[in-house]
Design a protein around this motif. Structure first.
Motif, PDB file in Angstrom:
ATOM      1  N   UNK A 186     -20.387  31.559-131.049  1.00 19.28           N
ATOM      2  CA  UNK A 186     -20.133  31.377-129.614  1.00 19.28           C
ATOM      3  C   UNK A 186     -21.143  32.106-128.719  1.00 19.28           C
ATOM      4  N   UNK A 187     -21.536  33.355-129.003  1.00 25.01           N
ATOM      5  CA  UNK A 187     -22.490  34.006-128.092  1.00 25.01           C
ATOM      6  C   UNK A 187     -23.787  33.226-127.909  1.00 25.01           C
ATOM      7  N   UNK A 188     -24.401  32.768-129.012  1.00 23.55           N
ATOM      8  CA  UNK A 188     -25.655  32.026-128.820  1.00 23.55           C
ATOM      9  C   UNK A 188     -25.396  30.595-128.368  1.00 23.55           C
ATOM     10  N   UNK A 189     -24.230  30.047-128.730  1.00 25.21           N
ATOM     11  CA  UNK A 189     -23.897  28.699-128.263  1.00 25.21           C
ATOM     12  C   UNK A 189     -23.745  28.674-126.749  1.00 25.21           C
ATOM     13  N   UNK A 190     -23.193  29.741-126.175  1.00 27.32           N
ATOM     14  CA  UNK A 190     -23.074  29.831-124.716  1.00 27.32           C
ATOM     15  C   UNK A 190     -24.456  29.944-124.079  1.00 27.32           C
ATOM     16  N   UNK A 191     -25.354  30.671-124.716  1.00 29.34           N
ATOM     17  CA  UNK A 191     -26.725  30.734-124.188  1.00 29.34           C
ATOM     18  C   UNK A 191     -27.354  29.339-124.153  1.00 29.34           C
ATOM     19  N   UNK A 192     -27.080  28.531-125.167  1.00 28.99           N
ATOM     20  CA  UNK A 192     -27.614  27.162-125.189  1.00 28.99           C
ATOM     21  C   UNK A 192     -26.991  26.318-124.079  1.00 28.99           C
ATOM     22  N   UNK A 193     -25.697  26.472-123.847  1.00 29.51           N
ATOM     23  CA  UNK A 193     -25.043  25.749-122.756  1.00 29.51           C
ATOM     24  C   UNK A 193     -25.684  26.115-121.416  1.00 29.51           C
ATOM     25  N   UNK A 194     -26.035  27.375-121.247  1.00 27.49           N
ATOM     26  CA  UNK A 194     -26.634  27.786-119.983  1.00 27.49           C
ATOM     27  C   UNK A 194     -28.031  27.206-119.791  1.00 27.49           C
ATOM     28  N   UNK A 195     -28.769  27.022-120.862  1.00 32.20           N
ATOM     29  CA  UNK A 195     -30.044  26.302-120.761  1.00 32.20           C
ATOM     30  C   UNK A 195     -29.790  24.852-120.367  1.00 32.20           C
ATOM     31  N   UNK A 196     -28.792  24.253-120.960  1.00 29.59           N
ATOM     32  CA  UNK A 196     -28.423  22.878-120.642  1.00 29.59           C
ATOM     33  C   UNK A 196     -28.021  22.736-119.178  1.00 29.59           C
ATOM     34  N   UNK A 197     -27.336  23.731-118.639  1.00 24.24           N
ATOM     35  CA  UNK A 197     -26.790  23.654-117.282  1.00 24.24           C
ATOM     36  C   UNK A 197     -27.783  24.043-116.200  1.00 24.24           C
TER      37      UNK A 197
END
Length: 332
Positions: A186-197
């Motif tokens: 989850x920690x790095x997955x959230x970082x990826x979501x923030x790049x997406x957003x």
């Protein structure tokens, strides 16, 4: 004007049996691309109409053009190699691999959104599969880690989301069911979501469920695993399933006070039993003890794709009627 407690589908709508047969025939090259496209158009129009008649505030195209949540994206990504011989049934996943850095390119979602907009005057939502879920189905032979691949997938997806916003999309959902199977990510997955957003001028919701493969959950547990890492997600709404699992985890929104709204799952998509409006209203009243109505949206737990059309439609009607009951109570 956006109503209190807006109702929406999570994305997918009931998949007609005839469309499943067409998808399989197309896979076997028994149906032309022209006929395949026309039949998808017809199915999408019917899904939009069902949502409108049911009274849904925010409609989707039912995701009926998609074979599944993965292939609709991996087959469109420049740089992802697809083994077309690896799939025998439309709902299966293709084997695919990345062997070099991903180039950028359009993914075709803008045309799908424009089709949706032509056939409804209601608020419209587009869903995209998030980078974490895609990483779990793409064999990585280039990037040093899953996180690195996810960040690059997010970079490409971000350009598509920006184009969707330019085309008028105001509601975009990011689907990440695989969080529940790999909570340590989850920690790095959230970082990826923030790049997406990043830089996307639309209302972004992040949908996290426990899987819905063939109408069955892939994992179980509590949403506590999301916290506190999920608090860093730069989205406006977190959409979760509660109808099947119970609403105990709604209390996490009180405990951690996240900055985003809650999309409350009030319809169990893994059961053919149709909820009553009273059941939906009771779930909403319970959630209102934690969050104000201005921070709640109402939706099924997940997509309705595995339910018969009459059951899916009846569940949406119950969801809308239960929401109407609570809206009336709040207006007194």
């Amino acid at each position: 004007m956006v109503p209190l407690l807006p109702t929406a589908v999570v994305g997918s709508y009931s998949m007609p049996g005839w469309l499943e047969r067409v998808k399989n025939d197309y896979l076997l090259r028994k149906v032309s691309r022209h006929d395949w496209d026309e039949m998808h158009d017809a199915a999408v129009k019917a899904a939009i109409k069902d949502q409108e008649v049911a009274g849904i505030d925010v409609v989707s195209d039912g995701e009926l053009r998609r074979d599944n949540l993965i292939d609709h994206f991996t087959t469109r990504f420049p740089g992802i190699e697809i083994d077309h011989s690896s799939k025998r049934f439309y709902y299966d996943f293709y084997d695919c691999v990345v062997r070099s850095r991903l180039p950028t390119g359009p993914l075709g979602l803008v045309d799908e959104y424009r089709f949706l907009r032509r056939f409804t005057d209601r608020r419209a939502k587009v869903s995209v599969t998030g980078p974490h879920s895609l990483v779990k189905r793409v064999r990585n032979e280039h990037y040093p880690s899953e996180e690195a691949l996810a960040l690059d997938l997010a970079r490409v997806l971000n350009l598509e989301l920006r184009e969707l916003a330019r085309a008028g999309a105001t509601e975009i959902q990011i689907d990440e069911p695989y969080y529940s199977g790999f909570p340590e990510d989850v920690p790095w997955a959230v970082r990826a979501v923030n790049v997406l957003a990043e830089g996307v001028p639309a209302r972004l919701s992040l949908h996290v469920c426990y899987g819905n493969r063939y109408g069955k959950p892939s994992w179980e547990g509590s949403y506590r695993y999301l916290f506190p890492a999920i608090l860093e997600a730069r989205v406006q709404q977190l959409t979760l399933e509660f109808a099947r699992r119970g609403d105990e985890d709604v209390g996490l929104f009180k405990e951690f006070a996240p900055p985003f709204d809650l999309g409350l799952g009030v319809v169990n998509v893994k059961s053919h039993d149709v909820e009553t409006p009273g059941f939906v209203a009771a779930r909403l009243r319970s959630a209102l003890e934690v969050l104000p109505a201005s921070r709640l949206a109402v939706n099924p737990d997940c997509g309705l794709v595995h339910l018969p059309r009459d059951v899916a439609f009846a569940k949406l009607q119950a969801m809308v009627e239960g929401t109407r009951i609570v809206r009336q109570e709040l207006s007194r």
